[in-house]
Design a protein around this motif. Structure first.
Motif, mmCIF file in Angstrom:
data_model
loop_
_atom_site.group_PDB
_atom_site.id
_atom_site.type_symbol
_atom_site.label_atom_id
_atom_site.label_comp_id
_atom_site.label_asym_id
_atom_site.label_seq_id
_atom_site.Cartn_x
_atom_site.Cartn_y
_atom_site.Cartn_z
ATOM 1 N N GLU A 1 33.682 73.942 50.319
ATOM 2 C CA GLU A 1 34.319 73.480 48.637
ATOM 3 C C GLU A 1 33.668 73.961 47.767
ATOM 4 N N ALA A 2 32.109 74.432 47.909
ATOM 5 C CA ALA A 2 31.520 75.366 46.662
ATOM 6 C C ALA A 2 32.204 76.675 46.557
ATOM 7 N N GLU A 3 32.280 77.130 47.976
ATOM 8 C CA GLU A 3 32.840 78.402 47.957
ATOM 9 C C GLU A 3 34.261 78.460 47.225
ATOM 10 N N GLN B 1 31.520 71.483 55.255
ATOM 11 C CA GLN B 1 32.640 70.750 54.084
ATOM 12 C C GLN B 1 32.091 71.396 52.810
ATOM 13 N N LYS B 2 30.782 70.930 52.615
ATOM 14 C CA LYS B 2 30.349 71.315 51.446
ATOM 15 C C LYS B 2 30.212 72.817 50.976
ATOM 16 N N GLU B 3 29.705 73.566 51.798
ATOM 17 C CA GLU B 3 29.848 75.040 51.472
ATOM 18 C C GLU B 3 31.223 75.678 51.238
ATOM 19 N N GLU C 1 28.837 68.783 60.168
ATOM 20 C CA GLU C 1 30.402 69.108 59.519
ATOM 21 C C GLU C 1 30.277 68.836 58.015
ATOM 22 N N LEU C 2 29.494 67.887 57.505
ATOM 23 C CA LEU C 2 29.551 67.456 55.999
ATOM 24 C C LEU C 2 28.881 68.585 55.429
ATOM 25 N N ARG C 3 27.916 69.342 55.810
ATOM 26 C CA ARG C 3 27.337 70.600 55.282
ATOM 27 C C ARG C 3 28.216 71.636 55.106
#
Length: 284
Positions: free
Chosen positions: A171-173, A167-169, A163-165
């Motif tokens: 946010e990066a998008e 979420q980071k993806e 889920e953290l990964r």
């Protein structure tokens, strides 16, 4: 307690275990001491929160069991099945393992060697608490529960990491569509660059205007005439002077329309006639 009594206690426990684990129980040896194994399925009772697996509890009675602890070991049955399948493949058979050979999902937790050692320690603690009584079933139950708890903890951690990964993806998008946050520092930096660019542009414009004025020269000068000629050429048209300069024949173009028999006219006669008419008007 005599040896026969111990043998009887041990046999009674074996009979009970075989009834509880009809397919999971496997007899290994009966002499000099009884030795057997029990496959313990590890799951979460159909909740599908963990990846199921199987561990094998191997027990060997000691002469004074249950007044003393049995010899026991705990291994992953999946690993043993895979080793057997590899032996079959080496022998030319096409066995297929199911356990560790199955492709693991991102949140599929597995038991490590350290986990197995921890489970063995908990099983030993349970055995010590029930010393003097049949204890193998209690050991098996403890192993099943603690293994499931450990897998559940590891699965939840893997889910948290996933889920953290994700979420980071996300946010990066999203960051691709968000501009730079304006702060006083980066605004002043931008303004300094902007003012510099505008100053350079103004200098270039002034230089261009100065150059254009020098080419035109003062009013009435040849420079102005040349500029006018250049301007007419830019419009795609030639001035009358340029036409005559390019084709001298145009200066005598009217003479070619005069033929034999045409009467020439003296323009001065018309001027005299106008003067007489004006005198007559004055007398009247």
């Amino acid at each position: 307690m005599t040896d026969d009594h111990y043998k009887e206690e041990q046999q009674n426990e074996v009979d009970i275990l075989q009834s509880i684990y009809p397919t999971e129980f496997e007899e290994i040896a009966t002499d000099p001491q009884y030795k057997f194994s029990i496959k313990i399925p590890i799951d979460d009772d159909g909740e599908d929160e963990i990846r199921p697996c199987v561990v094998k509890l191997v027990v060997e009675y000691t002469p004074a069991y249950p007044d003393e602890l049995p010899e026991f070991d705990l291994v992953l049955a999946d690993d043993e099945d895979n080793e057997e399948d590899e032996d079959d493949e080496d022998g030319g058979n096409s066995g297929h393992g199911n356990g560790a050979r199955q492709q693991l999902g991102e949140t599929d937790a597995t038991l490590s060697e350290q986990d197995i050692e921890d489970m063995k320690a908990k099983a030993r603690e349970m055995a010590e608490e029930t010393l003097g009584m049949a204890m193998v079933f209690s050991m098996a139950t403890t192993i099943k529960e603690t293994c499931a708890d450990r897998l559940r903890e590891k699965t939840n951690e893997l889910k948290r990491i996933r889920e953290l990964r994700i979420q980071k993806e996300i946010e990066a998008e999203q960051a691709k569509f968000v501009g730079t946050l304006v702060t006083r520092a980066n605004f002043l930096e931008w303004k300094e660059k902007f003012d510099k660019e505008m100053s350079e542009r103004n200098h270039r414009n002034q230089a261009d205007q100065t150059t254009a004025a020098a080419r035109r020269g003062p009013p009435g000068s040849s420079g102005g005439a040349l500029a006018g000629a250049a301007g007419s050429k830019k419009d795609g048209k030639l001035s009358g002077r340029e036409l005559f300069e390019q084709d001298r024949a145009l200066a005598q173009s009217d003479s070619k329309f005069i033929t034999d028999g045409d009467v020439s006219v003296d323009a001065s006669l018309f001027a005299k006639e106008e003067a007489i008419s004006d005198d007559d008007d004055g007398d009247n």
